[in-house]
Enzyme design. Structure first.
Site, PDB file in Angstrom:
ATOM      1  N   LYS A 197       0.809  -1.103  -0.123  1.00 14.87           N
ATOM      2  CA  LYS A 197      -0.121  -0.133  -0.010  1.00 14.87           C
ATOM      3  C   LYS A 197       0.778   1.318  -0.132  1.00 14.87           C
ATOM      4  O   LYS A 197       0.441   2.236  -0.624  1.00 14.87           O
ATOM      5  CB  LYS A 197      -1.037   0.152   1.011  1.00 14.87           C
ATOM      6  CG  LYS A 197      -1.999  -0.902   0.984  1.00 14.87           C
ATOM      7  CD  LYS A 197      -3.368  -0.588   1.827  1.00 14.87           C
ATOM      8  CE  LYS A 197      -4.482  -1.298   1.458  1.00 14.87           C
ATOM      9  NZ  LYS A 197      -4.544  -2.832   1.716  1.00 14.87           N
ATOM     10  N   GLU A 212     -10.805   6.947   3.783  1.00 17.47           N
ATOM     11  CA  GLU A 212     -11.392   5.987   4.855  1.00 17.47           C
ATOM     12  C   GLU A 212     -10.581   5.167   4.841  1.00 17.47           C
ATOM     13  O   GLU A 212      -9.513   4.500   4.190  1.00 17.47           O
ATOM     14  CB  GLU A 212     -12.811   5.539   4.040  1.00 17.47           C
ATOM     15  CG  GLU A 212     -12.557   4.258   3.080  1.00 17.47           C
ATOM     16  CD  GLU A 212     -11.868   4.889   1.775  1.00 17.47           C
ATOM     17  OE1 GLU A 212     -11.554   6.116   1.377  1.00 17.47           O
ATOM     18  OE2 GLU A 212     -11.092   3.840   1.136  1.00 17.47           O
ATOM     19  N   SER A 223       1.781  -9.713  -0.777  1.00 17.29           N
ATOM     20  CA  SER A 223       1.388  -8.302  -0.875  1.00 17.29           C
ATOM     21  C   SER A 223       1.553  -7.590   0.816  1.00 17.29           C
ATOM     22  O   SER A 223       1.842  -6.388   0.795  1.00 17.29           O
ATOM     23  CB  SER A 223      -0.026  -8.072  -0.833  1.00 17.29           C
ATOM     24  OG  SER A 223      -0.863  -8.922  -0.075  1.00 17.29           O
TER      25      SER A 223
HETATM   26  C1  LIG Z   1      -5.340  -3.901   1.610  1.00 17.81           C
HETATM   27  C2  LIG Z   1      -4.635  -4.924   1.256  1.00 17.81           C
HETATM   28  C3  LIG Z   1      -5.097  -6.232   0.291  1.00 17.81           C
HETATM   29  C4  LIG Z   1      -5.885  -5.907  -0.684  1.00 17.81           C
HETATM   30  O1  LIG Z   1      -6.094  -4.765  -1.571  1.00 17.81           O
HETATM   31  P1  LIG Z   1      -5.962  -4.885  -2.924  1.00 17.81           P
HETATM   32  O2  LIG Z   1      -6.254  -3.576  -3.439  1.00 17.81           O
HETATM   33  O3  LIG Z   1      -6.527  -6.119  -3.548  1.00 17.81           O
HETATM   34  O4  LIG Z   1      -4.526  -5.092  -3.205  1.00 17.81           O
HETATM   35  C5  LIG Z   1      -3.906  -7.084  -0.106  1.00 17.81           C
HETATM   36  N1  LIG Z   1      -2.850  -7.237   0.930  1.00 17.81           N
HETATM   37  C6  LIG Z   1      -2.428  -6.437   1.838  1.00 17.81           C
HETATM   38  C7  LIG Z   1      -1.325  -7.167   2.736  1.00 17.81           C
HETATM   39  C8  LIG Z   1      -3.110  -5.404   2.264  1.00 17.81           C
HETATM   40  O5  LIG Z   1      -2.725  -4.482   3.253  1.00 17.81           O
END
Ligand SMILES: *Cc1c(COP(=O)(O)O)cnc(C)c1O
Length: 400
Positions: free
Chosen positions: A94, A116, A384
């Site tokens: 993010k 938000e 992610s």
């Molecule tokens: C917020 C988040 C997601 C989901 O958001 P996407 O916009 O679908 O990528 C996935 N993994 C992590 C670690 C997150 O914090």
């Protein structure tokens, strides 16, 4: 490093991506979002922005994130590789788009970013970028989520953000969106709204995907350099779709690379309200000012959704994904809570990496798929985020 979005997922002048996406109708917001869009398009042509963004990615976020060959997880079949977005500063992908959004707000002469947050991940990443670049940050969060996600609320406060509790309706993400939009509408002159995924009206899907595209551009070059080929498959979890889009973008022309997005099947796809498989079971419609697939109740209103991973707990999915889905270029699969927790524990105990529960959905799919493929088959997973935020929940859930 090459940059930018593939034409197939770039919106036209009306903000449309295929039959999805679009611009907002609301008269006051229309002008405000057009200013953001024009500013974004100007900024990405500006070499001084490109240089500043690149320097912050390297010296602050810690890019490039490595690709790691998970040999223990690969013992049963295909080879599994992880793109380590969990190693970024603040612990997830993010931060990639939050820095871009705050740089844009600054360029537009705004004093404040407003957003938000559900579980607080977007709020923390945005508060971090705002602290770094010297802007005020106002995060709207439902009271239910504030009680549940206390460490993230504390992090935002320490970083200097103002956390606005939202106390109407169900007091969760949907109300937080309404509250944040209202605050933004009351102060469009001084503030910029900063969405946390590739969702919402134009220019957000394009802008967030552009800022995230560094992940795929890096991964494609790294994989080729290390292994002399491209992966056979690229896998990512999908809530709104930003980490998946960042990864997929660079591989769209590589027709031999199978692209797989993994949705949360929760307690089962046959249990309405107990999953968030927006693409698998959603219908076309208009949600929060853009066209997409979303989970609907019998009146066409956004249905209740659930996921063990609060970052995937969203009834819709970004317009670029909807277009990729309908074109057949990307595939949408799912993993349920049980498979996800199993993947979470296996990655922790076999590789020493505690993943975010969101990311564990992608790992769960990769493990399932790897068992059906020969050992030469290569699967690259976008990891992610890291799982520090999820440890108490997992301990309680598994009774450890
Ligand atoms: C917020 C988040 C997601 C989901 O958001 P996407 O916009 O679908 O990528 C996935 N993994 C992590 C670690 C997150 O914090």
């Amino acid at each position: 490093m090459a940059y930018g979005l593939h034409p197939f997922i770039t919106p036209d002048a009306d903000g449309a991506i295929g039959e999805f996406g679009g611009k907002i109708d609301h008269p006051a917001l229309k002008t405000a979002l057009q200013e953001i869009e024009d500013g974004f398009h100007a900024m990405i042509q500006d070499p001084s922005f490109i240089d500043e963004f690149k320097l912050l990615r390297e010296t602050y976020v810690g890019r490039p994130s490595p690709i790691y060959h998970a040999r223990h997880l690969s013992a049963g079949g295909a080879q599994i590789y992880l793109k380590r977005e969990d190693l970024n500063h603040t612990g997830s992908h993010k931060i990639n788009h939050c820095i871009g959004e705050v740089l844009l707000a600054k360029k537009l002469g705004k004093k404040k970013v407003i957003a938000e947050t559900g579980a607080g991940q977007h709020g923390v990443a945005l508060a971090t970028a705002a602290a770094l670049l010297g802007l005020e940050c106002e995060i709207h969060m439902g009271e239910v989520d504030i009680a549940k996600e206390h460490p993230n609320v504390s992090r935002m406060k320490i970083l200097g953000a103002k956390v606005v509790p939202v106390s109407f309706g169900a007091k969760t993400l949907k109300e937080a969106v309404d509250s944040a939009f209202e605050a933004y509408l009351g102060d469009v002159q001084n503030s910029m709204f900063a969405i946390g995924s590739v969702v919402g009206p134009a220019p957000y899907p394009e802008m967030v995907a552009y800022f995230q595209s560094v992940v795929g551009h890096e991964a494609r070059a790294q994989f080729q350099a290390a292994y002399g080929c491209l992966p056979d498959e690229v896998v990512a979890c999908v809530g709104g779709g930003s980490n998946a889009m960042g990864m997929f973008n660079a591989f769209l022309d590589d027709q031999d690379v199978r692209l797989v997005a993994v949705e949360p099947a929760g307690e089962g796809l046959d249990k309405p309200g107990r999953h968030a498989a927006s693409m698998t079971l959603g219908k076309k419609g208009s949600l929060h000012g853009y066209r997409c697939y979303y989970l609907q109740d019998e009146n066409g209103e956004p249905a209740e959704v659930y996921s063990i991973a609060s970052g995937l707990d969203y009834p819709g999915v970004g317009p670029q994904h909807c277009h990729l889905h309908d074109s057949g270029r990307a595939h949408y699969e799912s993993a349920d809570d049980v498979q996800t927790l199993d993947a979470f524990m296996r990655l922790s105990r076999e590789e020493g990496i505690i993943p975010a529960l969101e990311s564990a959905h992608a790992v769960a799919y990769a493990l399932r798929r790897a068992a059906t493929q020969p050992k030469e088959h290569r699967i690259l997973v976008n990891l992610s985020g890291r799982g520090d935020k999820d440890i108490d929940f997992v301990i309680a859930k598994l009774g450890l």
